[in-house]
Design a protein around this motif. Structure first.
Motif, PDB file in Angstrom:
ATOM      1  N   GLN A  41      13.320  -3.007   5.330  1.00 55.22           N
ATOM      2  CA  GLN A  41      12.619  -2.489   4.161  1.00 55.22           C
ATOM      3  C   GLN A  41      11.837  -1.231   4.546  1.00 55.22           C
ATOM      4  OE1 GLN A  41      13.123  -3.652   1.226  1.00 55.22           O
ATOM      5  NE2 GLN A  41      14.001  -5.662   1.647  1.00 55.22           N
ATOM      6  N   GLN A  42      12.068  -0.167   3.816  1.00 59.98           N
ATOM      7  CA  GLN A  42      11.320   1.072   3.999  1.00 59.98           C
ATOM      8  C   GLN A  42      10.268   1.145   2.905  1.00 59.98           C
ATOM      9  OE1 GLN A  42      12.022   3.685   6.575  1.00 59.98           O
ATOM     10  NE2 GLN A  42       9.896   3.994   5.940  1.00 59.98           N
ATOM     11  N   ALA A  43       9.015   0.952   3.271  1.00 57.38           N
ATOM     12  CA  ALA A  43       7.953   0.882   2.274  1.00 57.38           C
ATOM     13  C   ALA A  43       7.372   2.257   1.985  1.00 57.38           C
ATOM     14  CB  ALA A  43       6.848  -0.047   2.759  1.00 57.38           C
ATOM     15  N   GLU A  44       7.051   2.470   0.727  1.00 58.96           N
ATOM     16  CA  GLU A  44       6.298   3.662   0.321  1.00 58.96           C
ATOM     17  C   GLU A  44       4.817   3.315   0.389  1.00 58.96           C
ATOM     18  OE1 GLU A  44       7.491   5.129  -3.443  1.00 58.96           O
ATOM     19  OE2 GLU A  44       9.613   5.356  -2.884  1.00 58.96           O
ATOM     20  N   ILE A  45       4.053   4.137   1.104  1.00 59.70           N
ATOM     21  CA  ILE A  45       2.653   3.822   1.388  1.00 59.70           C
ATOM     22  C   ILE A  45       1.740   4.741   0.588  1.00 59.70           C
ATOM     23  CG2 ILE A  45       0.912   3.657   3.208  1.00 59.70           C
ATOM     24  CD1 ILE A  45       3.276   3.297   5.173  1.00 59.70           C
ATOM     25  N   ALA A  46       0.752   4.141  -0.041  1.00 60.87           N
ATOM     26  CA  ALA A  46      -0.221   4.913  -0.816  1.00 60.87           C
ATOM     27  C   ALA A  46      -1.591   4.264  -0.667  1.00 60.87           C
ATOM     28  CB  ALA A  46       0.177   4.965  -2.289  1.00 60.87           C
ATOM     29  N   THR A  47      -2.630   5.066  -0.889  1.00 63.19           N
ATOM     30  CA  THR A  47      -3.980   4.508  -0.866  1.00 63.19           C
ATOM     31  C   THR A  47      -4.223   3.723  -2.157  1.00 63.19           C
ATOM     32  OG1 THR A  47      -4.857   6.546  -1.821  1.00 63.19           O
ATOM     33  CG2 THR A  47      -4.891   6.346   0.589  1.00 63.19           C
ATOM     34  N   ALA A  48      -5.093   2.734  -2.050  1.00 66.18           N
ATOM     35  CA  ALA A  48      -5.463   1.919  -3.206  1.00 66.18           C
ATOM     36  C   ALA A  48      -6.965   1.695  -3.164  1.00 66.18           C
ATOM     37  CB  ALA A  48      -4.717   0.589  -3.181  1.00 66.18           C
ATOM     38  N   ASP A  49      -7.513   1.183  -4.271  1.00 59.36           N
ATOM     39  CA  ASP A  49      -8.963   0.983  -4.366  1.00 59.36           C
ATOM     40  C   ASP A  49      -9.483   0.081  -3.253  1.00 59.36           C
ATOM     41  OD1 ASP A  49      -9.004   2.576  -6.585  1.00 59.36           O
ATOM     42  OD2 ASP A  49      -8.939   0.901  -8.007  1.00 59.36           O
ATOM     43  N   THR A  50      -8.704  -0.920  -2.900  1.00 54.30           N
ATOM     44  CA  THR A  50      -9.159  -1.892  -1.908  1.00 54.30           C
ATOM     45  C   THR A  50      -8.513  -1.701  -0.544  1.00 54.30           C
ATOM     46  OG1 THR A  50      -7.454  -3.440  -2.644  1.00 54.30           O
ATOM     47  CG2 THR A  50      -9.639  -3.615  -3.671  1.00 54.30           C
ATOM     48  N   GLY A  51      -7.817  -0.587  -0.332  1.00 54.37           N
ATOM     49  CA  GLY A  51      -7.176  -0.353   0.953  1.00 54.37           C
ATOM     50  C   GLY A  51      -5.880   0.411   0.814  1.00 54.37           C
ATOM     51  N   TRP A  52      -4.757  -0.326   0.890  1.00 52.02           N
ATOM     52  CA  TRP A  52      -3.447   0.318   0.922  1.00 52.02           C
ATOM     53  C   TRP A  52      -2.470  -0.439   0.037  1.00 52.02           C
ATOM     54  CZ3 TRP A  52      -3.504   4.847   3.415  1.00 52.02           C
ATOM     55  CH2 TRP A  52      -4.554   5.052   4.310  1.00 52.02           C
ATOM     56  N   GLN A  53      -1.531   0.323  -0.488  1.00 47.22           N
ATOM     57  CA  GLN A  53      -0.470  -0.272  -1.296  1.00 47.22           C
ATOM     58  C   GLN A  53       0.864   0.133  -0.687  1.00 47.22           C
ATOM     59  OE1 GLN A  53      -0.695  -0.678  -5.671  1.00 47.22           O
ATOM     60  NE2 GLN A  53       1.112   0.669  -5.726  1.00 47.22           N
ATOM     61  N   LEU A  54       1.736  -0.847  -0.460  1.00 43.43           N
ATOM     62  CA  LEU A  54       3.054  -0.615   0.113  1.00 43.43           C
ATOM     63  C   LEU A  54       4.090  -1.186  -0.846  1.00 43.43           C
ATOM     64  CD1 LEU A  54       0.951  -1.641   2.599  1.00 43.43           C
ATOM     65  CD2 LEU A  54       2.851  -0.712   3.919  1.00 43.43           C
ATOM     66  N   ALA A  55       5.028  -0.359  -1.273  1.00 47.67           N
ATOM     67  CA  ALA A  55       6.009  -0.765  -2.263  1.00 47.67           C
ATOM     68  C   ALA A  55       7.420  -0.635  -1.707  1.00 47.67           C
ATOM     69  CB  ALA A  55       5.861   0.068  -3.528  1.00 47.67           C
ATOM     70  N   PHE A  56       8.237  -1.658  -1.935  1.00 46.97           N
ATOM     71  CA  PHE A  56       9.649  -1.612  -1.586  1.00 46.97           C
ATOM     72  C   PHE A  56      10.402  -2.568  -2.488  1.00 46.97           C
ATOM     73  CE2 PHE A  56       7.417  -4.588   1.137  1.00 46.97           C
ATOM     74  CZ  PHE A  56       8.175  -5.750   1.082  1.00 46.97           C
ATOM     75  N   GLU A  57      11.595  -2.160  -2.918  1.00 45.39           N
ATOM     76  CA  GLU A  57      12.410  -2.926  -3.850  1.00 45.39           C
ATOM     77  C   GLU A  57      11.547  -3.436  -4.996  1.00 45.39           C
ATOM     78  OE1 GLU A  57      14.750  -5.808  -1.674  1.00 45.39           O
ATOM     79  OE2 GLU A  57      16.160  -4.261  -1.037  1.00 45.39           O
ATOM     80  N   ASP A  58      11.510  -4.769  -5.196  1.00 37.72           N
ATOM     81  CA  ASP A  58      10.729  -5.320  -6.310  1.00 37.72           C
ATOM     82  C   ASP A  58       9.419  -5.926  -5.837  1.00 37.72           C
ATOM     83  OD1 ASP A  58      11.799  -7.412  -4.944  1.00 37.72           O
ATOM     84  OD2 ASP A  58      12.460  -8.549  -6.699  1.00 37.72           O
ATOM     85  N   THR A  59       8.940  -5.489  -4.668  1.00 43.80           N
ATOM     86  CA  THR A  59       7.742  -6.077  -4.067  1.00 43.80           C
ATOM     87  C   THR A  59       6.678  -5.016  -3.833  1.00 43.80           C
ATOM     88  OG1 THR A  59       9.063  -7.765  -2.949  1.00 43.80           O
ATOM     89  CG2 THR A  59       6.855  -7.367  -2.078  1.00 43.80           C
ATOM     90  N   THR A  60       5.441  -5.387  -4.112  1.00 47.03           N
ATOM     91  CA  THR A  60       4.297  -4.535  -3.802  1.00 47.03           C
ATOM     92  C   THR A  60       3.316  -5.337  -2.952  1.00 47.03           C
ATOM     93  OG1 THR A  60       4.486  -3.247  -5.847  1.00 47.03           O
ATOM     94  CG2 THR A  60       2.352  -3.220  -4.731  1.00 47.03           C
ATOM     95  N   VAL A  61       2.910  -4.752  -1.840  1.00 51.59           N
ATOM     96  CA  VAL A  61       1.921  -5.385  -0.965  1.00 51.59           C
ATOM     97  C   VAL A  61       0.630  -4.595  -1.060  1.00 51.59           C
ATOM     98  CG1 VAL A  61       1.318  -5.997   1.408  1.00 51.59           C
ATOM     99  CG2 VAL A  61       3.689  -6.237   0.628  1.00 51.59           C
ATOM    100  N   ARG A  62      -0.444  -5.270  -1.393  1.00 49.01           N
ATOM    101  CA  ARG A  62      -1.763  -4.649  -1.422  1.00 49.01           C
ATOM    102  C   ARG A  62      -2.571  -5.219  -0.263  1.00 49.01           C
ATOM    103  NH1 ARG A  62      -2.623  -5.082  -7.991  1.00 49.01           N
ATOM    104  NH2 ARG A  62      -1.151  -3.401  -8.529  1.00 49.01           N
ATOM    105  N   ALA A  63      -2.910  -4.348   0.668  1.00 46.35           N
ATOM    106  CA  ALA A  63      -3.531  -4.789   1.912  1.00 46.35           C
ATOM    107  C   ALA A  63      -4.875  -4.109   2.111  1.00 46.35           C
ATOM    108  CB  ALA A  63      -2.617  -4.467   3.098  1.00 46.35           C
ATOM    109  N   GLN A  64      -5.830  -4.860   2.611  1.00 47.40           N
ATOM    110  CA  GLN A  64      -7.117  -4.259   2.951  1.00 47.40           C
ATOM    111  C   GLN A  64      -6.979  -3.345   4.159  1.00 47.40           C
ATOM    112  OE1 GLN A  64     -10.242  -7.124   3.513  1.00 47.40           O
ATOM    113  NE2 GLN A  64     -11.782  -5.582   4.027  1.00 47.40           N
ATOM    114  N   HIS A  65      -6.114  -3.736   5.103  1.00 46.60           N
ATOM    115  CA  HIS A  65      -5.885  -2.953   6.315  1.00 46.60           C
ATOM    116  C   HIS A  65      -4.395  -2.749   6.522  1.00 46.60           C
ATOM    117  CE1 HIS A  65     -10.041  -3.426   7.979  1.00 46.60           C
ATOM    118  NE2 HIS A  65      -9.999  -4.548   7.271  1.00 46.60           N
ATOM    119  N   ILE A  66      -4.047  -1.627   7.146  1.00 41.73           N
ATOM    120  CA  ILE A  66      -2.671  -1.362   7.524  1.00 41.73           C
ATOM    121  C   ILE A  66      -2.643  -1.011   9.014  1.00 41.73           C
ATOM    122  CG2 ILE A  66      -2.787   1.079   6.853  1.00 41.73           C
ATOM    123  CD1 ILE A  66       0.153   0.893   6.062  1.00 41.73           C
TER     124      ILE A  66
END
Length: 364
Positions: free
Chosen positions: A173-198
């Motif tokens: 999976q090649q994730a697209e990484i972007a900043t988010a209010d609470t940390g980081w957002q990583l998106a790939f296919e039909d999944t989004t991961v919102r992480a405090q830390h990367i």
């Protein structure tokens, strides 16, 4: 589908899996993403050593006691839930090939505080008795505690164990990484991961990220080859470190010879030049064996190295919830678990990082 997590780790090699383990043991939620598969990079070598005496002088490695305890406990933990054996305590032989080399190795050995039973100086006669046909001048070292490991098999077993413990692992999976209010957002296919830390544990592709393109990483291609003696049993049961290394495998009559050190390379695949280089190295140490073996496989990967040859651990200077764990080099198997635990101690308890590995030693 949206996943909320404390830490998202990029990279499913030695660094990424070891850090995921250390974090989940402290009750952090962890998602691990790799653009390829488990152990697809340099960590996936089919044969590696836990060698505590490295370099031309057979120097005791940094934090040897702590690193050895951490990796042996972890290998045992993963092996307990894995059907096929992937490592063995085979011992490691380090013959000197020149008088000058023997003198330097002997002097370093005499002035190094080795734990009892870890390392022994052997005479030339003793080494040749241990391994008939080996080239040796004036002696060398025997390390009974040396381990040979199928690193790729270890990491695949490790990933399976971590999945059972609750670590979410997404491969290829090649994730697209972007900043988010609470940390980081990583998106790939039909999944989004919102992480405090990367955490970037991406080895040879670390500086492809705009966040880490300033790190002084040097990339080294290493090739290994698998050799077989066919129907004839191997004449030795230990591993060898001499002009590269020979590591035992769990396949009958087969061993791994490594490694090339290619600083200028144009492709990432194993090639005929790499095989011949490895055969030349074997010829210098075990000439009769080289004449008898057949090449049954090759592998190549790219390791990361740093100016002081120590890994890099720490937070991004402008993004405190972005981290990096890279630069493990040829000692990744030995360093990975100990340093992962060390970094999580830093994150949770505020322990200072060892200056030798702290990213603070590097200016951006």
């Amino acid at each position: 589908m949206i996943h909320q997590t404390d830490y998202c780790i990029l990279g499913a090699g030695l660094a990424g899996l070891s850090l995921a383990d250390a974090l989940q043991q402290q009750d952090f939620s962890v998602v691990l993403i790799d653009k390829n598969d488990i152990a697809a990079g340099a960590s996936g070598t089919p044969g590696g050593l836990v060698n505590l005496a490295t370099g031309r002088r057979a120097t005791k490695v940094w934090k040897a006691e702590q690193c050895y305890e951490a990796i042996t406990q972890n290998l045992s933990k993963v092996q307990a839930v894995t059907d096929k054996p992937f490592y063995q305590k085979s011992g490691l032989l380090r013959p000197a090939l020149l008088k000058k080399m023997a003198r330097k190795m002997s002097d370093r050995y005499a002035n190094t505080p080795w734990p009892n039973g870890w390392c022994q100086w052997k005479s030339e006669g003793e080494i040749k008795e241990m391994h008939p046909g080996i080239q040796c001048v004036d002696g060398g070292l025997w390390l009974p505690i040396g381990l040979s490991v199928d690193v790729g098999a270890y990491l695949r077993g490790y990933a399976h164990l971590l999945s059972q413990l609750g670590v979410q692992i997404h491969t290829n999976q090649q994730a697209e990484i972007a900043t988010a209010d609470t940390g980081w957002q990583l998106a790939f296919e039909d999944t989004t991961v919102r992480a405090q830390h990367i955490v970037y544990a991406t080895g040879g592709s670390t500086t492809e990220s705009e966040y880490w393109d300033w790190l002084p990483l040097h990339y080294i291609k290493g090739q290994v080859a698998l050799f077989s003696t066919g129907d004839r049993p191997l004449s030795f049961s230990h591993s060898i470190s001499s002009l590269g290394y020979m590591a035992q495998t769990n396949k009958p009559n087969t061993f791994v010879q490594g490694s090339t050190y290619e600083h200028d390379f144009t492709h990432l695949n194993p090639d005929k030049e790499g095989e011949e280089y490895l055969r030349q190295r074997m010829r210098r140490t075990l000439p009769q064996l080289e004449e008898e073996v057949e090449t049954v496989g090759q592998w190549a990967g790219v390791r990361t190295s740093t100016p002081n040859r120590k890994p890099i651990l720490g937070r991004h200077p402008e993004h405190p919830n972005m981290h990096v764990f890279t630069g493990l080099g040829s000692k990744g198997l030995l360093y990975s678990k100990f340093l992962a635990d060390h970094y999580v101690d830093y994150l949770t308890d505020g322990d200072a990082l060892f200056p030798d590995v702290d990213i603070a030693r590097i200016g951006n």
